[in-house]
Design an enzyme around this catalytic site. Structure first.
Site, mmCIF file in Angstrom:
data_model
loop_
_atom_site.group_PDB
_atom_site.id
_atom_site.type_symbol
_atom_site.label_atom_id
_atom_site.label_comp_id
_atom_site.label_asym_id
_atom_site.label_seq_id
_atom_site.Cartn_x
_atom_site.Cartn_y
_atom_site.Cartn_z
ATOM 1 N N ASP A 129 51.532 14.032 6.703
ATOM 2 C CA ASP A 129 51.336 15.262 5.934
ATOM 3 C C ASP A 129 51.209 14.936 4.445
ATOM 4 O OD1 ASP A 129 51.066 17.957 5.476
ATOM 5 O OD2 ASP A 129 53.206 18.416 5.631
ATOM 6 N N GLY A 130 50.520 15.800 3.743
ATOM 7 C CA GLY A 130 50.457 15.660 2.290
ATOM 8 C C GLY A 130 49.117 15.161 1.767
ATOM 9 N N GLY A 159 46.331 16.842 1.389
ATOM 10 C CA GLY A 159 45.777 17.852 0.482
ATOM 11 C C GLY A 159 46.458 17.774 -0.880
ATOM 12 N N ARG A 160 47.790 17.653 -0.869
ATOM 13 C CA ARG A 160 48.537 17.585 -2.129
ATOM 14 C C ARG A 160 48.212 16.299 -2.902
ATOM 15 N NH1 ARG A 160 53.985 19.086 0.731
ATOM 16 N NH2 ARG A 160 52.536 18.983 2.489
ATOM 17 N N TRP A 161 48.027 15.230 -2.152
ATOM 18 C CA TRP A 161 47.663 13.941 -2.798
ATOM 19 C C TRP A 161 46.353 14.118 -3.558
ATOM 20 C CZ3 TRP A 161 43.623 10.520 -2.799
ATOM 21 C CH2 TRP A 161 43.879 9.203 -3.218
ATOM 22 N N ARG A 172 40.132 18.194 -1.102
ATOM 23 C CA ARG A 172 41.131 17.878 -0.069
ATOM 24 C C ARG A 172 40.693 16.717 0.830
ATOM 25 N NH1 ARG A 172 44.912 21.144 1.479
ATOM 26 N NH2 ARG A 172 44.660 20.481 3.623
ATOM 27 N N HIS A 183 42.270 13.023 2.888
ATOM 28 C CA HIS A 183 42.139 12.535 4.271
ATOM 29 C C HIS A 183 41.530 11.122 4.272
ATOM 30 C CE1 HIS A 183 43.374 16.430 5.467
ATOM 31 N NE2 HIS A 183 42.221 17.053 5.279
ATOM 32 N N ASN A 212 44.737 23.302 13.563
ATOM 33 C CA ASN A 212 43.907 22.811 12.447
ATOM 34 C C ASN A 212 42.463 23.325 12.464
ATOM 35 O OD1 ASN A 212 45.586 19.574 12.136
ATOM 36 N ND2 ASN A 212 45.896 21.452 10.979
ATOM 37 N N TRP A 213 42.028 23.927 13.576
ATOM 38 C CA TRP A 213 40.667 24.510 13.619
ATOM 39 C C TRP A 213 40.534 25.654 12.632
ATOM 40 C CZ3 TRP A 213 37.363 21.551 16.030
ATOM 41 C CH2 TRP A 213 37.771 20.790 17.130
#
Ligand code: FPP
Length: 263
Positions: free
Chosen positions: A37-38, A40-42, A50, A54, A85-86
């Site tokens: 997780d994270g 997007g924040r990264w 975003r 990934h 996640n879809w």
């Protein structure tokens, strides 16, 4: 594997070496499961889209897969895409699928070299045909390996897995009276694999997010604030060291060291 196998790829005198030397190779978790997780924040911290999070997350995947195999972990499961996640923007979903295909294509040689068996858990039959094709290639080509099982959870949901297992159990014709916990677990996507001993979640959230709901019944949970794209060998080693300090009681009353309480 062994201390030597790991030390062979770790610079001597590095902080990673000090961590490796703290490990007890007789008390390794058989199965490590990770909620990555994270991303997007990264990306947001760097003012990037975003999907760049990934993309950067793939480097963490590579590092963790190789380190786990060298450590001697029997099963590694990574949560890459949930049934929920879809709901994300179509462009983000498409990029995730593209990254996944690229990952398999580019890492197949490494998986083979490290004797890793690649598997997919989740409703993968609902994924696009080109993604399924790439996944099948990875699964088939590594099927003869004998080392670590590397499960990627894709279009995965813990509740849907339990429903799917119940359907399979019913279809198998097993008599209800014969259905016990052990038998039922064989109908799960992870049938035949040990349950996770250690569940890692990155980016600080204290949730299990519909991941391996049945299998994590007795897992030790370790949460780090590190965002997934920054997660590396060092973080994994820290998690395993922390796990080895836990008293696992499985609902009993006598604290016992991890090695003694192994299932
Ligand atoms: C969660 O971060 C991460 C995901 C939903 C996808 C994880 C996928 C990868 C690391 C790449 C593909 C994986 C493999 C195994 C090749 P988030 O987007 O929810 O982050 P946020 O909570 O900061 O928004």
């Amino acid at each position: 594997m062994s201390l030597d196998q790991l030390l062979a790829v770790i610079p001597s005198g590095s902080p990673d070496e000090a961590l490796v030397r703290q490990l007890n190779f007789d008390q390794l978790p058989a199965h490590v499961a990770i909620i990555m997780d994270g991303n997007g924040r990264w990306a947001a911290k760097r003012h990037l889209p975003r999907v760049e999070g990934h993309r950067a997350g793939i480097d963490a995947v590579r590092d963790v897969v190789e380190t786990s195999a060298r450590l001697g972990i029997e099963v590694l499961t990574l949560y890459a895409f949930s049934v929920e996640n879809w709901k994300r923007p179509k462009a983000e979903v498409n990029t995730l699928m593209l990254l996944l295909k690229r990952y398999i294509r580019s890492e197949l040689a490494t998986l083979l070299r490290n004797n890793i068996r690649f598997r997919v858990i989740g409703r993968h039959e609902e994924l696009a045909p080109d993604v399924q094709e790439e996944l099948s290639r990875g699964i088939d080509q590594t099927a003869g390996n004998t080392g670590m099982i590397f499960n990627i959870a894709l279009n995965y949901g813990g509740r849907s897995e339990i429903i799917d297992a119940a359907r399979r159990a019913m279809a198998s014709g097993i008599a209800p009276a014969n259905l016990d916990e052990q038998t039922f677990s064989n109908f799960l996507y992870t049938g035949g694999q040990p349950d996770p001993d250690l569940l890692i979640r990155t980016s600080g959230e204290m949730r299990v997010s519909n991941f391996l709901l049945w299998q994590i019944a007795y897992a030790e949970i370790w949460v780090t604030d590190t965002l997934w794209p920054d997660f590396r060998r060092r973080d994994l080693l820290e998690a395993v060291i922390a796990y080895q300090k836990r008293d696992r009681r499985y609902g009993g009353i006598k604290p016992s060291p991890v090695a003694v309480s192994a299932k």
